[in-house]
Scaffold this motif. Sequence first.
Motif, short mmCIF file in Angstrom:
data_model
loop_
_atom_site.label_atom_id
_atom_site.label_comp_id
_atom_site.label_asym_id
_atom_site.label_seq_id
_atom_site.Cartn_x
_atom_site.Cartn_y
_atom_site.Cartn_z
N ILE A 1 0.84 -1.21 0.00
CA ILE A 1 0.00 0.00 0.00
C ILE A 1 0.87 1.25 0.00
O ILE A 1 0.57 2.24 -0.70
CB ILE A 1 -0.95 -0.02 1.21
CG1 ILE A 1 -1.97 -1.15 1.07
CG2 ILE A 1 -1.67 1.32 1.36
CD1 ILE A 1 -2.78 -1.40 2.31
N SER A 2 1.95 1.24 0.75
CA SER A 2 2.85 2.39 0.80
C SER A 2 3.47 2.68 -0.56
O SER A 2 3.57 3.84 -0.99
CB SER A 2 3.95 2.16 1.84
OG SER A 2 3.40 2.03 3.13
N ILE A 3 3.88 1.62 -1.26
CA ILE A 3 4.49 1.80 -2.59
C ILE A 3 3.46 2.35 -3.57
O ILE A 3 3.76 3.27 -4.36
CB ILE A 3 5.05 0.45 -3.10
CG1 ILE A 3 6.25 0.04 -2.24
CG2 ILE A 3 5.46 0.56 -4.57
CD1 ILE A 3 6.76 -1.35 -2.53
N LEU A 4 2.22 1.83 -3.53
CA LEU A 4 1.17 2.33 -4.41
C LEU A 4 0.86 3.80 -4.14
O LEU A 4 0.70 4.60 -5.07
CB LEU A 4 -0.10 1.48 -4.24
CG LEU A 4 -0.04 0.04 -4.77
CD1 LEU A 4 -1.32 -0.71 -4.43
CD2 LEU A 4 0.19 0.04 -6.29
N CYS A 5 0.78 4.16 -2.86
CA CYS A 5 0.50 5.56 -2.51
C CYS A 5 1.67 6.47 -2.87
O CYS A 5 1.46 7.62 -3.25
CB CYS A 5 0.20 5.66 -1.01
SG CYS A 5 -1.40 4.97 -0.51
N LEU A 6 2.89 5.94 -2.77
CA LEU A 6 4.06 6.72 -3.16
C LEU A 6 4.00 7.05 -4.65
O LEU A 6 4.29 8.17 -5.07
CB LEU A 6 5.33 5.94 -2.83
CG LEU A 6 6.66 6.59 -3.24
CD1 LEU A 6 6.86 7.91 -2.51
CD2 LEU A 6 7.83 5.64 -2.96
#
Length: 242
Positions: A197-202
């Motif tokens: 999720i963090s990578i997608l939001c980044l």
Amino acid sequence: MQKLSVQKKALKAAFPHTIPILAGFWFLGLTYGIYMNVSGFSFWYPMLMSLTIFAGSMEFVAVNLLLGSFDPFQAFVMTLMINARHLFYGISMLDKYRGLGWKKFYLIFGMCDESFSINYTAEIPKDVDRGWFMFFVTLLNHFYWFFGATLGGIFGSLIHFNTEGLDFVMTAMFTVIFLDQWLKEKNHTSALAGMGISILCLIAFGSDDFIIPSMIGILGVLTLLRKPLEDRALIPEGGNSK
């Protein structure tokens, strides 16, 4: 005299549990104090912030918040997200803090990962007052952090060395915490979900604005996965749920 004896006995029982915290808090606090100093703040800032905030990771983040533009909403949301785990700590300690009188207020204020871990799991001797034991565990840990941060703030201006990269200590601290939790947990679903999720939001929001959306996303996904994860945790290792 009897009351003093009770407190002394509780302090003597609590101190050995906090010795490992002493080394870690002293070093991290020292680093934080130096970081504040090289960022342009006098030693009063880390001294007072470590005394009144007592939230290590948030205090590192607060350096950039103080240096940036005034945005109280961002500061509030960031603080809530970083320390949201304390909500669950508080729920877990409801029974243990019941009936402790005024000490309960300081225990709530001073709760951190390390104090929670000790107070929740320690086997307190039967002849030691439970409330005073938890109070001194919290007080000692608080003092270790305060002492390290104050020394760092003072000596940061007296000792001149190359501090390039010192601000990376916060990233390193979170990395170590993540790796420690990874090694402790057998099921890495929540960690992998958080990274994904963090990578997608980044990618979607950019490096300046991805933290809050990713935290909201992680909270939502883990809420949906809570029941399956709890059921899986109850299955014995190498067995099944039948």
